[in-house]
Design an enzyme around this catalytic site. Structure first.
Site, mmCIF file in Angstrom:
data_model
loop_
_atom_site.group_PDB
_atom_site.id
_atom_site.type_symbol
_atom_site.label_atom_id
_atom_site.label_comp_id
_atom_site.label_asym_id
_atom_site.label_seq_id
_atom_site.Cartn_x
_atom_site.Cartn_y
_atom_site.Cartn_z
ATOM 1 C CG ASN A 8 -1.776 1.207 1.349
ATOM 2 O OD1 ASN A 8 -1.791 2.042 0.436
ATOM 3 N ND2 ASN A 8 -2.495 1.335 2.453
ATOM 4 C CD1 TRP A 9 3.943 1.150 -2.358
ATOM 5 C CD2 TRP A 9 3.861 1.856 -4.488
ATOM 6 N NE1 TRP A 9 4.794 0.360 -3.093
ATOM 7 C CE2 TRP A 9 4.764 0.766 -4.404
ATOM 8 C CE3 TRP A 9 3.652 2.455 -5.731
ATOM 9 C CZ2 TRP A 9 5.443 0.280 -5.524
ATOM 10 C CZ3 TRP A 9 4.326 1.975 -6.845
ATOM 11 C CH2 TRP A 9 5.213 0.894 -6.736
ATOM 12 C CE LYS A 10 -0.347 3.219 4.699
ATOM 13 N NZ LYS A 10 -0.308 3.314 6.152
ATOM 14 C CG HIS A 97 -6.073 1.841 5.046
ATOM 15 N ND1 HIS A 97 -5.574 2.825 5.865
ATOM 16 C CD2 HIS A 97 -5.100 0.910 4.907
ATOM 17 C CE1 HIS A 97 -4.329 2.495 6.202
ATOM 18 N NE2 HIS A 97 -4.027 1.343 5.637
ATOM 19 C CD GLU A 170 -3.627 -2.372 7.309
ATOM 20 O OE1 GLU A 170 -2.526 -2.607 6.826
ATOM 21 O OE2 GLU A 170 -4.268 -1.331 7.069
ATOM 22 N N GLY A 176 2.391 2.367 10.945
ATOM 23 C CA GLY A 176 3.349 3.459 10.803
ATOM 24 C C GLY A 176 4.042 3.830 12.096
ATOM 25 C CB SER A 215 5.060 -1.870 12.167
ATOM 26 O OG SER A 215 4.679 -0.533 12.431
ATOM 27 N N GLY A 236 2.821 -0.969 4.410
ATOM 28 C CA GLY A 236 2.867 0.448 4.062
ATOM 29 C C GLY A 236 4.301 0.895 3.840
ATOM 30 N N GLY A 237 4.892 1.504 4.860
ATOM 31 C CA GLY A 237 6.219 2.130 4.733
ATOM 32 C C GLY A 237 7.282 1.240 4.104
HETATM 33 P P1 13P Z 1 2.888 0.451 7.825
HETATM 34 O O1 13P Z 1 3.404 -0.832 7.215
HETATM 35 O O2 13P Z 1 3.631 1.676 7.377
HETATM 36 O O3 13P Z 1 2.741 0.327 9.313
HETATM 37 O O4 13P Z 1 1.389 0.654 7.239
HETATM 38 C C1 13P Z 1 0.473 -0.377 7.338
HETATM 39 C C2 13P Z 1 -0.703 -0.035 6.501
HETATM 40 O O5 13P Z 1 -1.469 0.849 6.808
HETATM 41 C C3 13P Z 1 -0.885 -0.809 5.258
HETATM 42 O O6 13P Z 1 -2.150 -0.581 4.729
#
Ligand code: 13P
Length: 251
Positions: A8-10, A97, A170, A176, A215, A236-237
């Site tokens: 998920n590149w947000k 999300h 999640e 994050g 994370s 995410g990150g």
């Molecule tokens: P992180 O991996 O940055 O914690 O984000 C998780 C997320 O929200 C994936 O959708």
């Protein structure tokens, strides 16, 4: 069902950066992906077509979107429809999300409307659920998952093909923050999610995928993916750099 490794590149990456990251990822992973695994990239809308080009139809790679509006067209300024996503090459989309729930203010009811509409439109949908830190501390994990899942899945046909619907657990406090849920917490939450899925959909729910997100990093991915009822990860990150995400996918 294949294990799903979703990125998920947000709200990150220009079109050129996204295309390059996708191409780099294919180069790092192709031919090395373990059997029974697939990779899903969820870029911003503006990078869907560039990522499709960067992936170049590579085996084991899928494209999806982070959001959509539950109408096919019309006067909905700023919104994008499932048909437009399919047209851009996306096959998957997220709903519910935590950032859409808690930053953009989406209600359980809207999340449910979107999930049903996305599936009816031909997308595969990943419904995200998870409790906030205060809710966990107040002992409300079960109640939050029940509420988000019952509302989020309300309009979904009971005979939906299990490969078209996935859940992502999640915990909001782990997104994050670097705080990853421990194996005990993941096992407990995923068992609850599986039980509710079976209550709603019957035996076919045993084939629906439940992803963990929050994370996930190269050094914890293999332990998480091996847990009972964990059928993939939503990252995410650590999905933003091809090298780092490839180490999760290959873990
Ligand atoms: P992180 O991996 O940055 O914690 O984000 C998780 C997320 O929200 C994936 O959708």
């Amino acid at each position: 069902m294949n294990k799903l490794f979703a990125a998920n590149w947000k709200m990150h990456k220009t079109a050129a950066e996204a295309r390059q990251t996708a191409a780099d990822l294919v180069a790092l992973v192709s031919g090395r992906l373990k059997p029974g695994r697939e990779v899903l990239i969820l870029p911003p809308f503006t990078a869907l077509a560039p990522v499709a080009a960067g992936l170049g139809g590579a085996a084991g790679f899928l494209l999806g979107a982070q959001n959509f509006y539950p109408q096919q067209q019309g006067a909905f300024t700023g919104e994008v429809s499932p048909g437009m996503l399919l047209d851009a090459g996306a096959r998957f989309a997220l709903t519910g999300h935590s950032e859409r729930r808690h930053v953009l203010g989406e209600s359980d009811a809207l999340v449910g409307e979107k999930t049903a509409f996305g599936l009816a439109s031909g997308l595969c949908v990943i419904l995200c659920v998870g409790e906030k830190e205060g809710e966990r501390k107040a002992g409300e994990l079960l109640a939050v998952l029940e509420r988000q899942m019952r509302a989020g899945l309300q309009g979904v046909p009971k005979d939906i093909a299990p490969e078209r619907l996935a859940l992502a657990y999640e915990p909001v406090w782990a997104i994050g923050t670097g705080l990853v849920a421990g194996p005990k917490e993941i096992l407990e939450a995923h068992a609850i999610v599986r039980r509710i899925l079976v209550e709603i959909f019957g035996p076919s729910a045993s084939a629906m995928r439940i992803l963990y997100g929050g994370s996930v990093k190269p050094d914890n991915a293999s332990e998480i993916i091996a847990l009972d009822n964990v059928d993939g990860v939503l990252v995410g990150g650590a999905s933003l750099k091809a090298d780092e995400f490839s180490r999760i996918v290959l873990a």
